[in-house]
Design an enzyme around this catalytic site. Structure first.
Site, PDB file in Angstrom:
ATOM      1  N   ASN A 223      -7.945  -2.929 -20.668  1.00 59.12           N
ATOM      2  CA  ASN A 223      -9.417  -2.839 -20.686  1.00 59.12           C
ATOM      3  C   ASN A 223     -10.023  -2.580 -22.057  1.00 59.12           C
ATOM      4  OD1 ASN A 223      -8.425  -0.246 -20.697  1.00 59.12           O
ATOM      5  ND2 ASN A 223     -10.036   0.582 -19.391  1.00 59.12           N
ATOM      6  N   TYR A 224      -9.244  -2.041 -22.968  1.00 58.53           N
ATOM      7  CA  TYR A 224      -9.675  -1.913 -24.372  1.00 58.53           C
ATOM      8  C   TYR A 224      -8.519  -2.395 -25.242  1.00 58.53           C
ATOM      9  CZ  TYR A 224     -13.839   0.918 -23.341  1.00 58.53           C
ATOM     10  OH  TYR A 224     -15.071   1.368 -22.909  1.00 58.53           O
TER      11      TYR A 224
ATOM     12  N   LYS B 173       3.407  -2.462 -28.064  1.00 58.62           N
ATOM     13  CA  LYS B 173       3.426  -3.374 -26.915  1.00 58.62           C
ATOM     14  C   LYS B 173       2.012  -3.511 -26.361  1.00 58.62           C
ATOM     15  CE  LYS B 173       4.292  -4.685 -22.484  1.00 58.62           C
ATOM     16  NZ  LYS B 173       3.035  -5.515 -22.378  1.00 58.62           N
TER      17      LYS B 173
ATOM     18  N   THR C 249      -0.257  -7.583 -21.540  1.00 57.96           N
ATOM     19  CA  THR C 249      -0.073  -9.034 -21.570  1.00 57.96           C
ATOM     20  C   THR C 249      -1.435  -9.720 -21.515  1.00 57.96           C
ATOM     21  OG1 THR C 249       2.116  -8.920 -20.633  1.00 57.96           O
ATOM     22  CG2 THR C 249       0.926 -10.993 -20.331  1.00 57.96           C
TER      23      THR C 249
ATOM     24  N   ASP D 228      10.952  -0.974 -18.985  1.00 57.99           N
ATOM     25  CA  ASP D 228      11.997   0.061 -18.912  1.00 57.99           C
ATOM     26  C   ASP D 228      12.903   0.026 -20.137  1.00 57.99           C
ATOM     27  OD1 ASP D 228      12.729   0.375 -15.322  1.00 57.99           O
ATOM     28  OD2 ASP D 228      10.938   0.797 -16.539  1.00 57.99           O
TER      29      ASP D 228
ATOM     30  N   GLU E 138      -2.088   8.739 -21.158  1.00 53.97           N
ATOM     31  CA  GLU E 138      -3.484   8.709 -20.704  1.00 53.97           C
ATOM     32  C   GLU E 138      -3.509   7.781 -19.502  1.00 53.97           C
ATOM     33  OE1 GLU E 138      -5.831  10.527 -21.659  1.00 53.97           O
ATOM     34  OE2 GLU E 138      -5.089  11.316 -23.548  1.00 53.97           O
TER      35      GLU E 138
ATOM     36  N   ARG F 112     -12.967   1.130 -16.254  1.00 53.27           N
ATOM     37  CA  ARG F 112     -12.757   2.145 -17.276  1.00 53.27           C
ATOM     38  C   ARG F 112     -12.105   3.345 -16.629  1.00 53.27           C
ATOM     39  NH1 ARG F 112     -17.545   4.156 -17.801  1.00 53.27           N
ATOM     40  NH2 ARG F 112     -17.147   5.421 -19.666  1.00 53.27           N
ATOM     41  N   CYS F 113     -11.147   3.942 -17.287  1.00 46.76           N
ATOM     42  CA  CYS F 113     -10.500   5.112 -16.679  1.00 46.76           C
ATOM     43  C   CYS F 113     -11.523   6.215 -16.470  1.00 46.76           C
ATOM     44  CB  CYS F 113      -9.378   5.604 -17.574  1.00 46.76           C
ATOM     45  SG  CYS F 113      -9.978   6.095 -19.183  1.00 46.76           S
ATOM     46  N   THR F 114     -12.518   6.257 -17.379  1.00 45.11           N
ATOM     47  CA  THR F 114     -13.535   7.310 -17.305  1.00 45.11           C
ATOM     48  C   THR F 114     -14.755   6.859 -16.509  1.00 45.11           C
ATOM     49  OG1 THR F 114     -14.335   6.458 -19.387  1.00 45.11           O
ATOM     50  CG2 THR F 114     -12.947   8.426 -19.502  1.00 45.11           C
TER      51      THR F 114
ATOM     52  N   GLU G 107      -8.537   5.137  -6.897  1.00 41.58           N
ATOM     53  CA  GLU G 107      -9.189   4.598  -8.099  1.00 41.58           C
ATOM     54  C   GLU G 107      -9.417   3.097  -7.922  1.00 41.58           C
ATOM     55  OE1 GLU G 107      -6.893   4.075 -11.794  1.00 41.58           O
ATOM     56  OE2 GLU G 107      -8.654   4.816 -12.855  1.00 41.58           O
TER      57      GLU G 107
ATOM     58  N   ARG H 175     -15.093   8.532 -22.834  1.00 40.18           N
ATOM     59  CA  ARG H 175     -14.066   8.980 -23.780  1.00 40.18           C
ATOM     60  C   ARG H 175     -14.684   9.319 -25.124  1.00 40.18           C
ATOM     61  NH1 ARG H 175     -10.589   5.112 -27.033  1.00 40.18           N
ATOM     62  NH2 ARG H 175     -11.722   3.581 -25.835  1.00 40.18           N
TER      63      ARG H 175
HETATM   64  P1  NAP Z   1      -0.873  -0.803 -16.399  1.00 42.07           P
HETATM   65  O1  NAP Z   1      -0.662  -1.888 -15.411  1.00 42.07           O
HETATM   66  O2  NAP Z   1      -0.221   0.491 -16.212  1.00 42.07           O
HETATM   67  O3  NAP Z   1      -0.457  -1.422 -17.831  1.00 42.07           O
HETATM   68  C1  NAP Z   1      -0.651  -0.660 -18.989  1.00 42.07           C
HETATM   69  C2  NAP Z   1       0.373  -1.111 -20.030  1.00 42.07           C
HETATM   70  O4  NAP Z   1       1.671  -0.755 -19.591  1.00 42.07           O
HETATM   71  C3  NAP Z   1       0.401  -2.617 -20.240  1.00 42.07           C
HETATM   72  O5  NAP Z   1       0.701  -2.901 -21.590  1.00 42.07           O
HETATM   73  C4  NAP Z   1       1.540  -3.030 -19.340  1.00 42.07           C
HETATM   74  O6  NAP Z   1       2.161  -4.244 -19.728  1.00 42.07           O
HETATM   75  C5  NAP Z   1       2.507  -1.903 -19.571  1.00 42.07           C
HETATM   76  N1  NAP Z   1       3.497  -1.745 -18.505  1.00 42.07           N
HETATM   77  C6  NAP Z   1       3.449  -2.194 -17.238  1.00 42.07           C
HETATM   78  N2  NAP Z   1       4.555  -1.829 -16.578  1.00 42.07           N
HETATM   79  C7  NAP Z   1       5.326  -1.118 -17.458  1.00 42.07           C
HETATM   80  C8  NAP Z   1       6.596  -0.463 -17.394  1.00 42.07           C
HETATM   81  N3  NAP Z   1       7.325  -0.442 -16.285  1.00 42.07           N
HETATM   82  N4  NAP Z   1       7.068   0.158 -18.508  1.00 42.07           N
HETATM   83  C9  NAP Z   1       6.342   0.157 -19.660  1.00 42.07           C
HETATM   84  N5  NAP Z   1       5.138  -0.449 -19.773  1.00 42.07           N
HETATM   85  C10 NAP Z   1       4.652  -1.072 -18.686  1.00 42.07           C
HETATM   86  O7  NAP Z   1      -2.432  -0.474 -16.557  1.00 42.07           O
HETATM   87  P2  NAP Z   1      -3.627  -1.523 -16.811  1.00 42.07           P
HETATM   88  O8  NAP Z   1      -3.764  -2.357 -15.579  1.00 42.07           O
HETATM   89  O9  NAP Z   1      -3.417  -2.214 -18.120  1.00 42.07           O
HETATM   90  O10 NAP Z   1      -4.859  -0.533 -16.959  1.00 42.07           O
HETATM   91  C11 NAP Z   1      -5.491  -0.032 -15.800  1.00 42.07           C
HETATM   92  C12 NAP Z   1      -4.981   1.356 -15.488  1.00 42.07           C
HETATM   93  O11 NAP Z   1      -4.841   2.102 -16.693  1.00 42.07           O
HETATM   94  C13 NAP Z   1      -5.964   2.149 -14.630  1.00 42.07           C
HETATM   95  O12 NAP Z   1      -5.267   3.005 -13.772  1.00 42.07           O
HETATM   96  C14 NAP Z   1      -6.740   2.975 -15.630  1.00 42.07           C
HETATM   97  O13 NAP Z   1      -7.283   4.138 -15.065  1.00 42.07           O
HETATM   98  C15 NAP Z   1      -5.666   3.294 -16.636  1.00 42.07           C
HETATM   99  N6  NAP Z   1      -6.283   3.524 -17.945  1.00 42.07           N
HETATM  100  C16 NAP Z   1      -6.355   4.819 -18.387  1.00 42.07           C
HETATM  101  C17 NAP Z   1      -6.968   5.068 -19.606  1.00 42.07           C
HETATM  102  C18 NAP Z   1      -7.067   6.462 -20.177  1.00 42.07           C
HETATM  103  O14 NAP Z   1      -7.407   6.589 -21.365  1.00 42.07           O
HETATM  104  N7  NAP Z   1      -6.776   7.483 -19.412  1.00 42.07           N
HETATM  105  C19 NAP Z   1      -7.524   4.035 -20.339  1.00 42.07           C
HETATM  106  C20 NAP Z   1      -7.431   2.736 -19.820  1.00 42.07           C
HETATM  107  C21 NAP Z   1      -6.805   2.481 -18.610  1.00 42.07           C
HETATM  108  P3  NAP Z   1       1.682  -5.593 -18.970  1.00 42.07           P
HETATM  109  O15 NAP Z   1       0.270  -5.824 -19.348  1.00 42.07           O
HETATM  110  O16 NAP Z   1       2.618  -6.637 -19.510  1.00 42.07           O
HETATM  111  O17 NAP Z   1       1.854  -5.352 -17.497  1.00 42.07           O
HETATM  112  O1  G3P Z   2     -10.530   3.288 -19.765  1.00 40.04           O
HETATM  113  C1  G3P Z   2     -10.718   3.375 -21.129  1.00 40.04           C
HETATM  114  C2  G3P Z   2     -11.249   4.730 -21.465  1.00 40.04           C
HETATM  115  O2  G3P Z   2     -10.704   5.095 -22.661  1.00 40.04           O
HETATM  116  C3  G3P Z   2     -12.766   4.675 -21.403  1.00 40.04           C
HETATM  117  O3  G3P Z   2     -13.318   4.627 -22.684  1.00 40.04           O
HETATM  118  O4  G3P Z   2     -15.243   4.928 -24.181  1.00 40.04           O
HETATM  119  O5  G3P Z   2     -15.510   3.534 -22.112  1.00 40.04           O
HETATM  120  O6  G3P Z   2     -15.266   6.000 -21.905  1.00 40.04           O
HETATM  121  P1  G3P Z   2     -14.930   4.785 -22.734  1.00 40.04           P
END
Ligand code: NAP
Ligand code: G3P
Length: 472
Positions: free
Chosen positions: A152-153, A175, A178, A213, A248, A281-283, A375, A435
């Site tokens: 998302n960012y 990394k 994708t 992994d 995060e 957005r996570c937030t 979520e 954030r």
């Molecule tokens: P995601 O599916 O967990 O993927 C995040 C990253 O991890 C991607 O680069 C992904 O690669 C990689 N990944 C996937 N499976 C993995 C594994 N087994 N081992 C190591 N890396 C692996 O999350 P997303 O869909 O990109 O983002 C949405 C989620 O992230 C939501 O739950 C959101 O709340 C959370 N998020 C949290 C924050 C925060 O700051 N707290 C910010 C943004 C998003 P691929 O793309 O190749 O699958």
């Molecule tokens: O999900 C991404 C998180 O970092 C949100 O950023 O700046 O939109 O609150 P922001």
């Protein structure tokens, strides 16, 4: 266009590649390599070789590369912003501002690095024997940081790991997501053009489900900095062993609305917090806990704001744009159907065209509904009516997540009292959950993460202390 990985200062292809299509219209945007384990090993080894030279540079020398990379990002903000908007279906204005925000983050990381120096500690404050002792407390890099970023960012949340890691003297194996990998590689291209030495940043593209992994468990990795979903974060926690991690993760940020709140302001902030970037957005504000006495009025105000939201093309700066993929839309649709079946009242239209979902506001959401706890990472907002603020606190603290909560009330003493009782990383008073700014501490607890991001805090997380003691 075939994009390549930066490995040891060279752009390299792999035999297999992954085609990247835009979630907006399936336009083919290019392809990225699908790295093999052998190629990962080479990327890790060359990064480790580069560590000695990079960490021995004075911070001011490392900072020069960051300043130059920031300058290049600013120069290319429209080019990178356009790719980013296409790749993750983000409004073009928001996409370009993400690139500008990232240039600021990188510059601030350089400045913070220059301030992040060691200290001299004298033993005189303890028993006499120690009064001649002096400790030189130095900050040293962790070593090789594995940085993994979410879709998302794809520029900002990548740089939020890479820049603090680099200024702290670490080398980075990056990394990108994708879906967002092209944007991530364009970020690294800016560092490469800035002249960063070979191996200091190496990139690894490939599906996380296939290569994740192997990356996490790799013996050359000294620190894992991950942003993404909670399930993957938990997997990383299991595989990390004794290596330090920074996670995060997901969130279920609530907005608590007291009966004395400025409801007009709360409604605007809640809609912005819940539906910016289509709720991805996570937030994002992912549930509203409103005192029964003002619930009808607040619901009407929020409904009016939701109905102002535009839906459609990111290049027309629509507020609500196509979600990252159909799988995400299917998941959100399941939450909507569950809520309807259990009696929630939809105050806005429920409409979907492929991965484009119209924003949905639900009233009378109850705690037996999935939408109250899960979520969505999409444009759906539940209103939960409460009888007391203590009830709101209890519901918030009952979440598996602990990222942020907004509290809307005119009584600031009450706001601080509620904030003190909430089990989250950040409480926003009379504002949406968010954030930024990027120099603030940013953290989640419970299922929302481990450790603290935010430029200064990220640098501290990715450096370690060495104490050198001498008797004078
Ligand atoms: P995601 O599916 O967990 O993927 C995040 C990253 O991890 C991607 O680069 C992904 O690669 C990689 N990944 C996937 N499976 C993995 C594994 N087994 N081992 C190591 N890396 C692996 O999350 P997303 O869909 O990109 O983002 C949405 C989620 O992230 C939501 O739950 C959101 O709340 C959370 N998020 C949290 C924050 C925060 O700051 N707290 C910010 C943004 C998003 P691929 O793309 O190749 O699958
Ligand atoms: O999900 C991404 C998180 O970092 C949100 O950023 O700046 O939109 O609150 P922001």
């Amino acid at each position: 266009m075939k994009y390549k990985n930066l490995v040891n200062g060279e752009w390299k292809e792999s035999e297999k590649e992954i085609k990247i299509y835009s979630p907006i219209n399936d336009e083919e945007l290019g392809s990225v390599p699908s790295m093999t384990r052998e190629e990962v090993d080479y990327a890790m080894e060359t990064a480790k070789i580069a560590l000695g030279g990079w960490r021995s540079l004075a911070v001011v020398e490392r900072a020069k590369y960051l300043y130059k990379a920031a300058e290049i990002l600013e120069r290319d903000k429209e080019i990178i912003g356009t790719v980013l908007a296409k790749e993750v279906s983000k409004g073009i204005k928001a996409a370009i501002s993400e690139v500008v925000r990232t240039a600021d983050l990188i510059r601030y990381s350089a400045e913070e690095g220059l301030r992040s120096v060691g200290e001299i500690v004298e033993g005189g404050s303890f028993e006499a024997a120690s009064k001649r002792k002096v400790a030189m407390v130095r900050k040293e890099p962790m070593g090789l940081v594995l940085a993994i970023a979410p879709f998302n960012y794809p520029v900002n949340l990548s740089a939020s790991k890479i820049a603090p890691a680099l200024i702290g003297g670490n080398v980075v194996l990056f990394k990108p997501p994708t879906q967002g990998a092209i944007s991530g590689l364009l970020l690294v291209k800016a560092f490469h053009e800035a002249g960063i030495p070979a191996g200091v940043i190496n990139t690894v593209t490939g599906k996380g489900s296939e290569i994740g992994d192997y990356l996490i468990a790799h013996p050359l990795v000294d620190f894992i900095n991950f942003t993404g979903s909670t399930p993957v974060g938990k997997r990383i926690g299991e595989l990390a062993g004794m290596r330090p991690i920074l996670l995060e993760l997901g969130g279920k940020d609530g907005a608590i609305v007291s009966d004395d709140a400025d409801l007009e302001k709360a409604a605007k902030d809640i809609v912005s917090g819940a539906f910016s970037y289509s709720g991805q957005r996570c937030t994002a504000i992912k549930r509203v806990l409103v005192m029964e006495s003002v619930a009808d009025k607040l619901a009407g105000l929020i409904k009016a704001e939701v109905e102002k939201l535009t839906v459609g093309d990111p290049f027309e700066n629509a507020d609500i744009t196509p979600l990252i993929d159909n799988r995400a839309a299917d998941f959100i649709e399941g939450l909507i159907e569950d809520a309807q079946e259990k009696g929630a009242k939809a105050l806005t239209q429920i409409k979907r065209e492929k991965n484009l979902l119209w924003p949905v506001l639900f009233d009378h959401v109850t705690l037996d509904m999935r939408i109250a706890w899960e979520e969505p990472f999409g444009p759906v907002l539940p209103l939960i009516r409460i009888k007391s603020l203590d009830e709101a606190i209890e519901i918030c603290n009952g979440s598996e997540y602990g990222l942020q909560t907004s509290v809307f009330t005119k009584n600031i003493v009450q706001a601080f009292d509620i904030a003190g009782k909430l089990e989250v990383g950040t409480v926003q008073i009379n504002n949406k959950t968010q954030r930024g700014p990027d120099n603030f501490p940013f953290l989640g607890i419970k299922g929302s993460g481990v450790g603290v991001q935010g430029i200064k805090y990220s640098i501290e997380s990715m450096t370690k202390i060495k104490s050198i003691v001498i008797d004078l």
